[in-house]
Scaffold this active site. Sequence first.
Site, PDB file in Angstrom:
ATOM      1  N   THR A 289      35.248  36.892  35.098  1.00 27.42           N
ATOM      2  CA  THR A 289      34.328  37.956  34.678  1.00 27.42           C
ATOM      3  C   THR A 289      35.112  39.026  33.939  1.00 27.42           C
ATOM      4  O   THR A 289      36.339  39.086  34.032  1.00 27.42           O
ATOM      5  CB  THR A 289      33.676  38.649  35.885  1.00 27.42           C
ATOM      6  OG1 THR A 289      34.678  39.429  36.576  1.00 27.42           O
ATOM      7  CG2 THR A 289      33.044  37.639  36.812  1.00 27.42           C
ATOM      8  N   ASP A 290      34.414  39.884  33.234  1.00 30.78           N
ATOM      9  CA  ASP A 290      35.075  41.091  32.775  1.00 30.78           C
ATOM     10  C   ASP A 290      35.155  42.052  33.966  1.00 30.78           C
ATOM     11  O   ASP A 290      34.560  41.828  35.019  1.00 30.78           O
ATOM     12  CB  ASP A 290      34.340  41.706  31.564  1.00 30.78           C
ATOM     13  CG  ASP A 290      35.286  42.582  30.736  1.00 30.78           C
ATOM     14  OD1 ASP A 290      36.367  42.956  31.242  1.00 30.78           O
ATOM     15  OD2 ASP A 290      34.952  42.906  29.586  1.00 30.78           O
ATOM     16  N   TYR A 291      35.902  43.098  33.755  1.00 32.80           N
ATOM     17  CA  TYR A 291      36.285  44.071  34.783  1.00 32.80           C
ATOM     18  C   TYR A 291      35.064  44.626  35.547  1.00 32.80           C
ATOM     19  O   TYR A 291      34.258  45.357  34.978  1.00 32.80           O
ATOM     20  CB  TYR A 291      36.988  45.212  34.047  1.00 32.80           C
ATOM     21  CG  TYR A 291      37.947  46.056  34.825  1.00 32.80           C
ATOM     22  CD1 TYR A 291      39.314  45.952  34.615  1.00 32.80           C
ATOM     23  CD2 TYR A 291      37.497  47.002  35.727  1.00 32.80           C
ATOM     24  CE1 TYR A 291      40.199  46.766  35.292  1.00 32.80           C
ATOM     25  CE2 TYR A 291      38.374  47.813  36.412  1.00 32.80           C
ATOM     26  CZ  TYR A 291      39.721  47.689  36.191  1.00 32.80           C
ATOM     27  OH  TYR A 291      40.597  48.499  36.862  1.00 32.80           O
TER      28      TYR A 291
END
Length: 745
Positions: A289-291
């Site tokens: 995932t992104d952050y």
Amino acid sequence: MRLSIWPVLALLLLINSCKTTAPAAGKQTADPYLSQVDSVLALMTLDEKIGQMTIFTTDWESTGPTIREGYQNDIRNGSCGALFNSHTVAFTRKLQEIAVKESRLGIPLLFGYDVIHGYKTIFPIPLGESCSWDLAAIEQSAAIAAAESAAAGLHWTFAPMVDISREPRWGRVMEGAGEDPYLGSLIARARVHGFQGDNFNGTDRILACIKHFAGYGAPIAGRDYNTVDMSMRMFRDIYLPPYEAGIAAGARTIMTSFNELDGVPSTGNKWLLNDVLRKENGFTGFVVTDYTSINEMVNHGFAADDKHAGELAANAGVDMDMQGAVFQRYLKESIAAGIVSEKTVDEAVRRILRIKFELGLFKDPFKYCNEAREKAQVFSPAHLEAARDIARKSIVLLKNDNKTLPLTKGKSIALVGPLAADRENLIGAWSGAGEGDKCVSVYDALKERAAKDGFKLTHAKGCAIQGEDTSGFSEAVNIARDADIIVAVVGESKEMSGEASSRAFITLPGVQEQLIKELVATGKPVVVVLMNGRPLTFPWIAEHAAAIVETWWTGSRGGPAIGDVLYGDYNPSAKLTMTFPRDVGQVPIFYSYKNTGRPYDPNTKWNSRYQDIVNSPQYPFGFGLSYTTFTYDSLKVSGKQYSFKDTIVASVKITNTGSVKGEEIVQLYVRDLVGSVTRPVKELKGFEKVMLAPGESKNVIFKLTSKDLAFHTADMTFKAEPGAFWIMAGPDSERLQKREIRLVE
Ligand code: NOJ
């Protein structure tokens, strides 16, 4: 109890060694790692499995809130399988030792980092580099970035960003390859291959991570993280192709985007991650995932709470949770409740472990930890020389009245502007471990030339990048009056583009334009050198400066590269990969627009136009000048009528009609005149970069098949439709010759 995996693994490796030869990155017809992966999986507790699905930033650096501290304990407990923002051999070795020696199974960690345009040797920002249209150079810069990163303990870069964008307000355009899916796809492939090479047998390649899947480059109003809303046809025709190209090139990881797509956040989008990514495109790597984007699904109004968000993500096909600790906190509970199956977790862990095997980390977790290699690779002279060369190839000459450039040797120069002597900003946004103070500025480079060539060089800053202070103007104007020519280096600071750096006004910040006006008022020719991370609007400068050079942020050797271009040691050859508007009010603006029912006519009212500005951009896609001139003979097409199996051959003879050698990027576009759905007025389908000596000609040949004419038709099948097409060629997206052909069944 600690059960180190190493004795077990040694045995496994012995049993399986005959079967295991490292395959080419991304090619996995028969899976040579499967039995080894499964043997490790069989030893793991559920907590350890979830640990492999968890990545945290170390507390070295962070691009957002660090919501979890004490990562060393997470490594020890086996509750974190990867880390990011940790680099250098010394640091990664220390962390890897904890994983291998102190955790129960000793599964090695994966170290990721945002190596976007170089690790320490910084190359031009990706948008700048894309303007080279030089796929070999782009691949080389990624390969060097990989070699330096791998030598500094890293296994994985969160790059390339392949998001198409037509939104210069969006700060992250600097990280991509511009507005076009055809060029963007080729560049995605070059970058993935540059990072990963053919396999991970050696120690100079790292995992690529295509991001941000998907559609992140189209935030409404250009505001980062904002909602994305587009038709499925636009998604498939324009935004999806570069991700697909990256997957086809073998990218081993992919990152979900922050945005929603048709109402569903990417991180919880089963259709996107399962159907499009894995089933349609055969992606076999893992999805990170992104952050904190799992957690953010609560804010999106898609998940009730973090636990629910984790369930949606896991069931959608997310393998690794970046920084959110949602899997770590809740996944076990969700499995116990039967909401997420352990099979789903096993699949995710398999994908992650497999890549650790591919990298060779189970054989040698310290494979990427070698101080001597780190010392030899990082900032090596060869890398710095390549950075200078690729920087020169990325610089776009936008205007050059009266042959102001190249500068005549011996003439005195007044060098002004807030970025003239600046080193820190040269590395640009997203320069990770880059060291601005090690860059060579334009002033540094011109000083060296002045000492060698004996011309007078004076320097004054004039003003800051931002702010209203004009007190430095008089010094700048004074030195300008005494010089033969003025070189003004202006633009954005590196913080003005990149993540969370959207701008509503894309003008030159502060009083820089005012400074240029005062310099132009001296009557001396003014060469404007721009440094920026996005297309800017500067209509007054476009009209009044003698020459304009778009350099982007050129990296570690930006100053010498700019000097090479200003003095003609390198003849500029780059062309824009994003349209430059005249005013932000025209945004989004791009070359492959549709004709509409009322095409633009500046002389009448009732058509698709503005009352207060023309429709055309300041500089179109594909535009860039050279110090020489090229003429195009008439475009030839091999026939008038083609079947779906035929090859359409288009050719055009280019001649260098100037007095210096130069490179021209010859571009080929097509238009489908009538479709079951409307088609853009032009779409790039080919290009060739040709180097020609003065007087030399070359016949540039393009070959197209019906596949190049395909699109998502009314029923969403991807195919070409019979009918009339224009085949167009020229030096940019506006100056095109056209020939009509027919495709028949
Ligand atoms: C957020 C950014 O959107 C992404 O591109 C980056 O890779 C991660 N932070 C990690 O730094």
